[in-house]
Design a protein around this motif. Sequence first.
Motif, PDB file in Angstrom:
ATOM      1  N   HIS A   3       0.821  -1.210   0.000  1.00 62.93           N
ATOM      2  CA  HIS A   3       0.000   0.000   0.000  1.00 62.93           C
ATOM      3  C   HIS A   3       0.855   1.259   0.000  1.00 62.93           C
ATOM      4  CE1 HIS A   3       0.788  -0.399   4.357  1.00 62.93           C
ATOM      5  NE2 HIS A   3       0.606   0.903   4.409  1.00 62.93           N
ATOM      6  N   VAL A   4       2.073   1.171   0.571  1.00 64.17           N
ATOM      7  CA  VAL A   4       2.981   2.325   0.555  1.00 64.17           C
ATOM      8  C   VAL A   4       3.475   2.560  -0.876  1.00 64.17           C
ATOM      9  CG1 VAL A   4       5.142   3.271   1.435  1.00 64.17           C
ATOM     10  CG2 VAL A   4       3.656   1.926   2.940  1.00 64.17           C
ATOM     11  N   GLN A   5       3.804   1.480  -1.562  1.00 66.25           N
ATOM     12  CA  GLN A   5       4.230   1.605  -2.954  1.00 66.25           C
ATOM     13  C   GLN A   5       3.124   2.220  -3.807  1.00 66.25           C
ATOM     14  OE1 GLN A   5       5.666  -2.078  -4.588  1.00 66.25           O
ATOM     15  NE2 GLN A   5       6.950  -2.555  -2.838  1.00 66.25           N
ATOM     16  N   LEU A   6       1.906   1.713  -3.635  1.00 61.89           N
ATOM     17  CA  LEU A   6       0.793   2.230  -4.428  1.00 61.89           C
ATOM     18  C   LEU A   6       0.540   3.705  -4.138  1.00 61.89           C
ATOM     19  CD1 LEU A   6      -1.690  -0.784  -4.192  1.00 61.89           C
ATOM     20  CD2 LEU A   6      -0.385  -0.067  -6.191  1.00 61.89           C
ATOM     21  N   ARG A   7       0.622   4.087  -2.874  1.00 64.95           N
ATOM     22  CA  ARG A   7       0.404   5.495  -2.536  1.00 64.95           C
ATOM     23  C   ARG A   7       1.467   6.377  -3.195  1.00 64.95           C
ATOM     24  NH1 ARG A   7       0.078   4.890   2.456  1.00 64.95           N
ATOM     25  NH2 ARG A   7      -2.214   4.878   2.566  1.00 64.95           N
ATOM     26  N   ALA A   8       2.704   5.897  -3.173  1.00 63.82           N
ATOM     27  CA  ALA A   8       3.788   6.689  -3.767  1.00 63.82           C
ATOM     28  C   ALA A   8       3.639   6.815  -5.277  1.00 63.82           C
ATOM     29  CB  ALA A   8       5.138   6.051  -3.433  1.00 63.82           C
TER      30      ALA A   8
ATOM     31  N   LEU B 100      -1.270  -1.824 -12.591  1.00 61.42           N
ATOM     32  CA  LEU B 100      -0.475  -1.628 -11.383  1.00 61.42           C
ATOM     33  C   LEU B 100      -1.119  -2.358 -10.213  1.00 61.42           C
ATOM     34  CD1 LEU B 100       1.813  -0.263  -9.801  1.00 61.42           C
ATOM     35  CD2 LEU B 100       0.317   1.741  -9.537  1.00 61.42           C
ATOM     36  N   ALA B 101      -2.425  -2.232 -10.086  1.00 62.03           N
ATOM     37  CA  ALA B 101      -3.133  -2.936  -9.016  1.00 62.03           C
ATOM     38  C   ALA B 101      -3.035  -4.444  -9.194  1.00 62.03           C
ATOM     39  CB  ALA B 101      -4.588  -2.495  -8.985  1.00 62.03           C
ATOM     40  N   LEU B 102      -3.166  -4.918 -10.426  1.00 64.02           N
ATOM     41  CA  LEU B 102      -3.088  -6.356 -10.695  1.00 64.02           C
ATOM     42  C   LEU B 102      -1.724  -6.912 -10.312  1.00 64.02           C
ATOM     43  CD1 LEU B 102      -4.299  -8.950 -11.922  1.00 64.02           C
ATOM     44  CD2 LEU B 102      -3.490  -8.163 -14.160  1.00 64.02           C
ATOM     45  N   ASP B 103      -0.659  -6.169 -10.614  1.00 62.95           N
ATOM     46  CA  ASP B 103       0.697  -6.622 -10.310  1.00 62.95           C
ATOM     47  C   ASP B 103       1.011  -6.541  -8.819  1.00 62.95           C
ATOM     48  OD1 ASP B 103       1.204  -7.123 -12.959  1.00 62.95           O
ATOM     49  OD2 ASP B 103       2.127  -5.169 -13.336  1.00 62.95           O
ATOM     50  N   SER B 104       0.446  -5.537  -8.144  1.00 65.06           N
ATOM     51  CA  SER B 104       0.840  -5.251  -6.764  1.00 65.06           C
ATOM     52  C   SER B 104      -0.011  -5.961  -5.723  1.00 65.06           C
ATOM     53  CB  SER B 104       0.785  -3.731  -6.512  1.00 65.06           C
ATOM     54  OG  SER B 104       1.592  -3.028  -7.434  1.00 65.06           O
ATOM     55  N   LEU B 105      -1.303  -6.046  -5.959  1.00 64.57           N
ATOM     56  CA  LEU B 105      -2.224  -6.582  -4.960  1.00 64.57           C
ATOM     57  C   LEU B 105      -2.431  -8.068  -5.209  1.00 64.57           C
ATOM     58  CD1 LEU B 105      -4.696  -3.595  -5.131  1.00 64.57           C
ATOM     59  CD2 LEU B 105      -3.050  -4.054  -3.303  1.00 64.57           C
ATOM     60  N   GLN B 106      -1.926  -8.885  -4.309  1.00 63.56           N
ATOM     61  CA  GLN B 106      -1.872 -10.317  -4.553  1.00 63.56           C
ATOM     62  C   GLN B 106      -3.092 -11.091  -4.054  1.00 63.56           C
ATOM     63  OE1 GLN B 106       0.653 -11.522  -6.436  1.00 63.56           O
ATOM     64  NE2 GLN B 106       1.207  -9.378  -6.582  1.00 63.56           N
ATOM     65  N   SER B 107      -4.113 -10.388  -3.542  1.00 59.91           N
ATOM     66  CA  SER B 107      -5.280 -11.101  -3.051  1.00 59.91           C
ATOM     67  C   SER B 107      -6.115 -11.619  -4.227  1.00 59.91           C
ATOM     68  CB  SER B 107      -6.146 -10.182  -2.185  1.00 59.91           C
ATOM     69  OG  SER B 107      -6.819  -9.228  -2.984  1.00 59.91           O
TER      70      SER B 107
END
Length: 465
Positions: A207-212, A246-253
Motif C-alpha cells: 500500500h505504501v508503494q501504491l500510494r507513492a 499496477l493494481a493487478l501486479d501489486s495486490l496479490q489477493s
Amino acid sequence: MTDGDDETPADEESGADETGDVTAEDLETRLDEAENAIDAAETEADLDDVEETLDAVEADLESADLPEPEEDDEADPREELESRLADLRDALDDARGPYAEDVVDVLDEAATTLAETEWTETGEDEIVDAVEAFADDVAETLDGSFAPDGRDVEALVDAVDAVADAVSDAALDPDEDADDVAALLDAADGLVDGLDAAEEWDDLETHVQLRAQGYYDVLGHYKDFPPEWAALKEWEKRGNVEMVLLALDSLQSDFMERHCLEALARMNDDAAFEAMHQRAGKRDKPGIEVLGKMAAEDAVETLVEYVDADSDPQLQKVTFKALGEIGSKEATQALADKLVMDNDQVRPYAARALGLIGDTRAVDPLADALADDESDRVRAAAAWALRQIGTERALEAAAEYEDDPSFLVQNEAERAADALAVAQAAQLPRNAATNNSENASAIQNAPTRPNQVYSDASSSLVSTL
C-alpha cells in the motif's frame, strides 16, 4: 652410499602393493598426506603441488581394481575414497586466494545491484553513504581517490567500476600482496552489505508503494471497502489501464485479482488488449483469461501456439477456454486434435471449446470421443459440445446415449434428445444451428454467447470441471 634399504620402492610411491595393484589402504594414506600438506601450505605453489597429488590419486583410483562390497550394508571403499577426494578438493579451493579477481567479481555484482535496483528516496541516500565509505576504505590500499563524482546512481556505478579497474591494473600477487587483496575483498564485501541494507521499493509494504505511485489519488470520501477496490473502480471509469495493471501486479489477493481482470475485460479497449496480449505472449494465464473474456480475435494466432503445450496442463486449460470464448474457427483443427491427447483432465476442455466455437467440422471428432473415450468426463463434455453445435446431426449423435451408464453422459444425451424433439416439432429447417439468434431459444434453453455458456450454472457438466 647406501645398500638401498632406505630407498622408497617405486610401487609404494604410486600406491601399489607388491603385486603392482593399487590398494584402498595406500590411496587412503596418500590422501592423509595431501590433507596435511593443505594445512601446512604457505604459498600458491605449495597448493599447486597438493593439486598434482590429488590428480594422481584420482587417476590411480579410476584404474584401481578395488573389491566390491559383498553385503548391501557393507561400505564401498571406492565410494568412500571418491567422497574424501572431493572433500579435499573443496578444502584446497578454500585454502587458495583470495585473488584480485575475487574482488573484481564482487564489485561487478555491486555495480549491477546499484544500476538495476529501484531505490526509495531513503535508499538513494543510503547507497551514496555506502559507496562513499567504500571509496574511503579502498583509498588506504590503492593509490588514488575513488570518491563518486555525484550522488546519482550512474556516478556511483562509475566509482565502483573505477575501483574494479584499479584492482585489475594493480596485478596483485596472491602470495606477496595477500594482505592487500584481503583488505580490498573486505571493503568490497562491506559495500555489498551496505547495498543490501539500503531501502528499495521491494522492501516497502504494497500500500505504501501504491500510494507513492499515485494509485490512491483518485479517492475522495470513498465509501467502498477496501480502498484498493474503490480506487480500481475509479481508474476503470477513467479508462486508465496502467493503473489497473499496477493494481493487478501489486495486490496479490484473489479478490483484487478477480476484480482487476474483470475491469480489464470490461474496458476492452486497445490499451487493455495490448497489455493482455503482451502478457499472453509470455504464457501469462490471467492475461490469456482476459483475452477470452474480450473475445479478442486478434489473439487467436498467439493462443493457438499454446494448444500443444502438453507439459503445462493449466496453460492448456485456460487457453482452450479462451479460444472457445473467442469463438474463432481458426482454432477448430488444433483443438480437435487434442481430443485424443493423453491427459484426460485436459481433454474435456478441448471438447467444450469446440462446442463454444460451433464449427460443424468438429461434429465427427466429438462423436468419436463420445463413443470411444475411456473417461466419462470427456464423453460428457463431448456430448455437451455436440449439443452446443446444435445441428440435427450433432444432436442425433449426442442423443444416442440416453441409456448410457454414466449419469453425466446420460443427462447431456437426454437434453440433446429434448432439443432435437423441439426442433422437429417446430419443423425447423434441417441442420439449423441452435446458436442461431432466431432459433436458439426454441431449440435449447441455454445462453448462446460464449461467455454465457461457460458460466451457465444450470449445465450439469460445469460443476465437474
